[in-house]
Design an enzyme around this catalytic site. Structure first.
Site, short mmCIF file in Angstrom:
data_model
loop_
_atom_site.label_atom_id
_atom_site.label_comp_id
_atom_site.label_asym_id
_atom_site.label_seq_id
_atom_site.Cartn_x
_atom_site.Cartn_y
_atom_site.Cartn_z
N HIS A 138 43.43 34.12 39.45
CA HIS A 138 43.83 35.44 38.98
C HIS A 138 45.35 35.54 39.13
O HIS A 138 45.96 34.90 39.99
CB HIS A 138 43.13 36.48 39.85
CG HIS A 138 43.25 37.89 39.38
ND1 HIS A 138 44.39 38.64 39.59
CD2 HIS A 138 42.37 38.72 38.75
CE1 HIS A 138 44.20 39.86 39.11
NE2 HIS A 138 42.99 39.93 38.59
N ASP A 165 41.07 33.51 48.16
CA ASP A 165 40.85 34.77 47.46
C ASP A 165 39.34 34.96 47.31
O ASP A 165 38.71 34.30 46.49
CB ASP A 165 41.55 34.72 46.09
CG ASP A 165 41.21 35.90 45.19
OD1 ASP A 165 40.41 36.76 45.60
OD2 ASP A 165 41.74 35.95 44.07
N GLN A 191 35.79 37.80 44.37
CA GLN A 191 34.56 37.66 43.59
C GLN A 191 33.40 37.09 44.40
O GLN A 191 32.29 36.97 43.89
CB GLN A 191 34.81 36.78 42.36
CG GLN A 191 35.72 37.41 41.33
CD GLN A 191 35.17 38.69 40.73
OE1 GLN A 191 33.97 38.84 40.58
NE2 GLN A 191 36.06 39.61 40.40
N LYS A 193 34.81 45.80 44.91
CA LYS A 193 33.95 44.79 44.28
C LYS A 193 32.72 44.49 45.13
O LYS A 193 31.95 43.57 44.82
CB LYS A 193 34.75 43.53 43.99
CG LYS A 193 35.85 43.80 42.97
CD LYS A 193 36.52 42.58 42.43
CE LYS A 193 37.58 43.00 41.41
NZ LYS A 193 38.25 41.88 40.77
N CYS A 234 43.19 38.84 33.49
CA CYS A 234 44.28 38.52 34.43
C CYS A 234 44.28 37.03 34.80
O CYS A 234 44.60 36.67 35.94
CB CYS A 234 44.22 39.38 35.68
SG CYS A 234 44.54 41.12 35.36
#
Length: 414
Positions: free
Chosen positions: A130, A207, A210, A233, A371
């Protein structure tokens, strides 16, 4: 395709009843919300926690001597403990609250990077990233004279593991990559990459935006140095994120911002900084959202990550099979291990047009580059249509989505 997991044991209709936003019509059609990779919806318990705080406990935290401040402080810090347990951090002090995954990554790139990156050093990211895990590293590399390198991927959207042997060297000081791709759903071999990085003394930031609501996360078992994710999220409020960092690294990292709370003593001559995590939490935090986030974590824990993952994988497998049968559809991202993200394009139809036509039929999907422009460049496309599934979605909704997609394609083909 999805991971192979045991069949779920969830009452999906009972789960759906907890989400007020799902029970509406859009353009005269029942809402089908397949934009969960951008943000998922909030159960009423999260909304109620926000209202309760503002109606009963609204006060600033940590320094108040009155009852409201004490209640707010206790609830705020209880969430920190819940997050610690959720990702199996060693202690609550390793949990820092931020505005989101983007700010968490910027904190590390700016504060850790400014102190520990030097000219000639290298930072390694992947093609799957991202923009929030690209741009901050570009900025700090430019400032510090370091070099940014990129791990390639194959056509399925999987990291080429063999490339790590050449890319990770003694010059590598940081490896930053996602646990799961927001555009393709690819689940990366996190532990393998971390071990490779640590073998040369590099630090690792993962990261987890997700992954946090889909996959079991154990930062100690992974041995991650930093792990970032967002509340919105994982059924929580927007504008709130988490940065996990190992204590010894956080203690050596300078503050990201200055102000109240992050200090011990201030004089015009010198300021001494607070202990972690408060050293990184300058100013009044997002108290209400932190408190409400605890309810989102409890919601996930009560359902069980294994059950959520099993059900979402059923949805992904079913949708992948159905959409693969439609002529002219090209799937983008076909990794063997995926979270519930389905990206695709349709020959001769712009992704934005598809999104608008699907919205007219009540189906909410995301269109564009998500993104991840460098990733789109890899596939020589401008963007995709992305359908992403959560625990409150259904097989029946996927059937309606497939019929809406077929109907839309047929209109363009006439």
């Amino acid at each position: 395709m999805a991971q192979t997991l045991e069949k779920h044991t969830l009452d999906i209709q009972k789960i759906r009843a907890q989400f007020p936003v799902l029970h509406q019509e859009v353009n005269g059609k029942p809402l089908i919300y397949f934009d969960n990779a951008a943000t998922n919806q909030k159960p009423k318990r999260v909304i109620d926690a926000l209202v309760k705080y503002y109606e009963h406990d609204n006060a600033n935290i940590h320094r108040g001597a009155h009852a409201l401040a004490a209640r707010a402080t206790e609830a705020f810090e209880n969430t920190r403990v819940s997050v610690q347990k959720f990702i199996n951090a060693n202690e609550p002090e390793e949990i820092i609250f931020t505005k989101g995954t983007s700010e968490s990554i910027n904190l590390v790139a700016s504060s850790w990077g400014r102190k520990f990156l030097n000219p000639g050093d290298e930072v390694l990211i992947s093609t799957l990233e991202h923009h929030s895990n690209i741009v901050p590293w570009q900025m700090i590399c430019e400032e510090r004279g370091a070099e940014l390198k990129v791990i390639p991927i194959n056509e399925a959207g999987e990291i080429i593991i063999e490339a790590l042997d050449e890319l990770i060297t003694e010059k590598t000081k940081m490896v930053a990559f996602n646990h799961a791709s927001n555009s393709l759903g690819t689940i990366n071999p996190v532990k393998h990459i971390i071990d490779k990085a640590h073998a040369v003394g590099a630090k690792v930031l993962v990261d987890g935006a997700q992954a946090s609501s889909h996959l079991a996360v154990d930062v100690q078992a992974l041995n991650a140095d930093f792990y970032a994710f967002s509340a919105h999220k994982m059924y929580g409020p927007t504008g709130l994120g988490v940065l996990y960092g190992k204590r010894d690294i956080l203690e050596k990292t300078p503050p990201y911002q200055g102000g109240g709370e992050m200090i011990k003593e201030v004089s015009f001559g010198k300021t001494t900084y607070n202990d972690i995590p408060y050293k990184f939490e300058a100013g009044t935090p997002d108290i209400a959202n932190v408190i409400a986030f605890n309810e989102a974590i409890l919601f996930i824990n009560e359902l069980g990550k294994e059950n959520i993952a099993a059900y979402e994988n059923e949805l992904l497998a079913y949708a992948t099979d159905k959409i693969s049968q439609i002529e002219g559809v090209r799937l983008i991202g076909t990794a063997k291990e995926k979270v519930s993200v389905l990206s695709f394009e349709v020959e001769g139809i712009h992704h934005f047009d598809l999104g608008m036509w699907l919205d007219a039929k009540g189906v909410a999907v995301r269109t564009g580059h998500h993104c991840t422009q460098p990733l789109m460049d890899h596939y020589c496309i401008e963007g995709t249509v992305r359908a992403s599934f959560s625990v409150y979605n259904t097989i029946e909704e996927i059937d309606a989505f497939i019929e809406a997609l077929k109907s839309t394609i047929s209109k363009f083909k006439k």
